[in-house]
Design an enzyme around this catalytic site. Structure first.
Site, short mmCIF file in Angstrom:
data_model
loop_
_atom_site.label_atom_id
_atom_site.label_comp_id
_atom_site.label_asym_id
_atom_site.label_seq_id
_atom_site.Cartn_x
_atom_site.Cartn_y
_atom_site.Cartn_z
N ASP A 66 -34.51 -62.26 -35.59
CA ASP A 66 -35.36 -61.08 -35.80
C ASP A 66 -36.63 -61.21 -34.97
OD1 ASP A 66 -37.03 -59.01 -36.91
OD2 ASP A 66 -35.66 -58.97 -38.61
N SER A 116 -36.35 -52.91 -37.60
CA SER A 116 -35.15 -53.69 -37.87
C SER A 116 -34.07 -52.92 -38.62
CB SER A 116 -35.52 -54.94 -38.69
OG SER A 116 -36.39 -55.77 -37.96
N THR A 179 -32.83 -56.29 -42.12
CA THR A 179 -31.70 -56.77 -41.33
C THR A 179 -30.50 -57.17 -42.19
OG1 THR A 179 -33.21 -57.48 -39.58
CG2 THR A 179 -31.00 -58.40 -39.55
N GLU A 351 -29.22 -64.30 -40.16
CA GLU A 351 -30.49 -63.83 -39.63
C GLU A 351 -31.59 -64.87 -39.78
OE1 GLU A 351 -34.03 -60.53 -40.19
OE2 GLU A 351 -33.03 -61.46 -41.90
N ASP A 356 -39.74 -63.16 -36.68
CA ASP A 356 -40.44 -61.88 -36.69
C ASP A 356 -41.76 -61.96 -37.45
OD1 ASP A 356 -40.37 -58.79 -36.46
OD2 ASP A 356 -40.44 -59.07 -38.63
N HIS A 398 -35.01 -56.70 -31.94
CA HIS A 398 -36.09 -56.12 -31.15
C HIS A 398 -36.97 -57.26 -30.66
CE1 HIS A 398 -38.79 -57.05 -34.47
NE2 HIS A 398 -37.91 -56.46 -35.28
#
Length: 532
Positions: A66, A116, A179, A351, A356, A398
């Site tokens: 992430d 996300s 996510t 994940e 992030d 992203h």
């Protein structure tokens, strides 16, 4: 004739021709052919030529870092090497050695710079959707419950369940976060993690929608009701954080490692962990390292593990967890050992959610250490699987406004100040102040917190914009947060493409620059889920 002439010239250069200004062709050619860079490049091409061309896989593992943009990959790669005592630039993260890679466009239907929820929905469903919504197409109206009906999309995880494969979802974030939730939930708002988030008292129509945590526990029932004739057995392995969204707002339900006086957030009185245990009497509900370690992967049918009240710890802080929690690589290895008991195969999503979060907090050290652990988790999957039957996909949802700048010399500490080629002192800006290699375009900005490893500590103070005098500051400490240009309450996502790396059956289908929704079709093709 020209083509033949060029072939003769090239052959001549690499065999017996004499370079101008050099002693002999043999001397120059031997030097080039024996150069480590030359040999490494040649070996890379040779390896690619030997790759399998099969497109069908028994298993698929989708890894999502992430917020893991290209600059994060580069900086994490360098930091990993430097922590091992090397210059860093010459190394690779585990998945960067995969034979195939491409670029992925990340925009949402309604957003140039994505979030996300929309990005993971694209990867799970094969179509792009709006920012902030889960498991629904672009016709949904964010925050409007009624708009969900008829706009639901089917996900790769759901299709894998329908096909009889085992399934799993792992995250270092809350398991109800955007996510991981995009694999199983249908929601007009990513923030409806439990019923208390839906503000039903002021929005009566939302009472018809089910919160995300409840959807996870009721996944089997909901999927069977949505599609006539479907018979599934539910998600086999769920591991992550976010216990608060599954427990009543009552201190009597607090776990041993509760941080808040009242751990649970649910205002409907439901204990979803108890509901799950009643639904799956042969399953194991786990909340700590001891419970995790006790899981027998050969006999365990399913696991529901919630290791923290909110998100799991940053990797740098994991050892400080009150009850103990496993690393992402440990969760990955254990999940695979459980899922591969199914002879039909499995689909697993993993994940690393806190890369992030480290970036949002403006803490490069925090984000990069989690990215390195993410690389370790991919390696754990490689070690536990057969490349001839398992497709491994590694990508990001992203990027972030995270930069690598200046002209630092080779091997300069990636978290340090810029020191130029041939120099011994830091480079200076136009005002005579040193500056760091890593930075953020926006966010909370400068912090000098010393040995503090919790990146979220930056939220305790107001944002600081612009240059600071960092002459006497050690910017390589875990508590240093990089300077920013635009002060914001949190650093933002960025909109450029991210990378995708693949290995195993079907990996060769990843080429060029693709829409993010193509990830679903890659999974679909490999597992033969629908229309294949």
């Amino acid at each position: 004739m020209l083509k033949q002439g060029l072939s003769v010239v090239i052959a001549s250069i690499l065999s017996s021709a004499t370079y101008a200004g050099s002693a002999t062709a043999a001397t120059t050619t031997d030097t080039q052919l024996n150069n480590a860079w030359y040999k490494d490049g040649q070996a890379t091409i040779t390896e690619k030529l030997q790759q399998s061309r099969s497109t069908r896989a028994k298993n698929v593992i989708l890894f999502v870092g992430d917020g893991m943009g290209i600059s994060t990959l580069t900086a994490a790669r360098i930091l990993k090497g430097q922590l091992a005592g090397n210059s860093g630039e010459e190394g690779y993260l585990s998945f960067e050695t995969f034979p195939y890679s491409a670029l992925v466009k990340t925009y949402n239907v309604d957003a140039q710079t994505p979030d996300s929820a929309g990005t993971m929905t694209a990867m799970m469903s094969g179509l792009k959707s709006d920012a902030g919504v889960l498991g629904v197409d672009e016709d949904v109206v964010r925050g409007t419950c009624a708009s969900v009906k008829g706009n639901e999309v089917v996900t790769a995880l759901e299709l894998a369940e329908i096909k009889g494969l085992s399934t799993g979802v792992l995250s270092t974030a809350r398991i109800t976060h955007a996510t991981p939730a995009a694999t199983y939930a249908k929601s007009a708002d990513r923030n409806w993690e439990d019923i208390s988030d839906m503000d039903i008292d002021n929005n009566a129509e939302r009472a018809d929608c089910e919160d995300i945590a409840s959807q996870l526990v009721n996944f089997e029932k909901n999927l069977e009701q949505r599609y006539t004739g479907v018979d599934v057995d539910g998600i086999d392995v769920v591991m992550g954080g976010g216990r608060r969204h599954f427990l009543p707002k009552d201190a009597a339900f607090n776990s041993v490692d509760a941080v808040s006086a009242i751990e649970g957030d649910r205002t409907d009185g439901r204990d979803l962990t108890a509901e799950w245990s009643a639904m799956y009497p042969n399953g194991q509900y786990v909340i700590d390292q001891t419970g995790f370690d006790a899981i027998d992967t050969e006999s365990t049918e399913r696991v529901f593990a919630l290791f923290n009240e909110s998100h799991m710890q940053y990797e740098a802080d994991r050892a400080n967890d009150i009850a103990g929690e496993p690393s992402l690589s440990q969760m990955t290895e254990k999940a695979i050992k459980i899922l591969d008991n199914n002879p039909k195969g499995y689909f697993l999503t993993v994940e690393s959610g806190r890369i992030d979060h480290g970036h949002h907090a403006g803490s490069a050290s925090t984000a990069l250490n989690d990215a390195i652990e993410f690389s370790n988790a991919v390696q754990a999957a490689l070690d536990a699987t057969n490349d001839e039957e398992t497709l491994i996909i590694v990508t990001a949802d992203h990027s972030h406004v995270f930069t690598i700048a200046g002209y630092p010399k080779r091997g300069n500490p990636i978290l340090g100040k810029v020191v130029g080629i041939g120099a011994t002192e830091p480079s200076e800006d136009s005002a005579g102040n040193p500056y760091t290699t890593l930075g953020y375009s926006n966010g909370l900005g400068f912090r000098d917190l010393g040995a503090e490893t919790d990146g979220d500590a930056s939220y305790a103070a107001e944002a600081v914009a612009g240059r600071q005098d960092i002459t006497a500051i050690d910017t390589t400490t875990s508590g240093y947060h990089q300077e920013v240009t635009v002060p914001l309450s949190s650093e933002t996502h960025a909109g450029e493409d991210v990378a995708i790396h693949t290995s195993g059956p079907g990996a060769q289908l990843v080429q060029g620059t693709v829409e993010q929704s193509v990830v679903f079709h890659l999974i679909n093709r490999a597992l033969g889920l629908v229309g294949q």
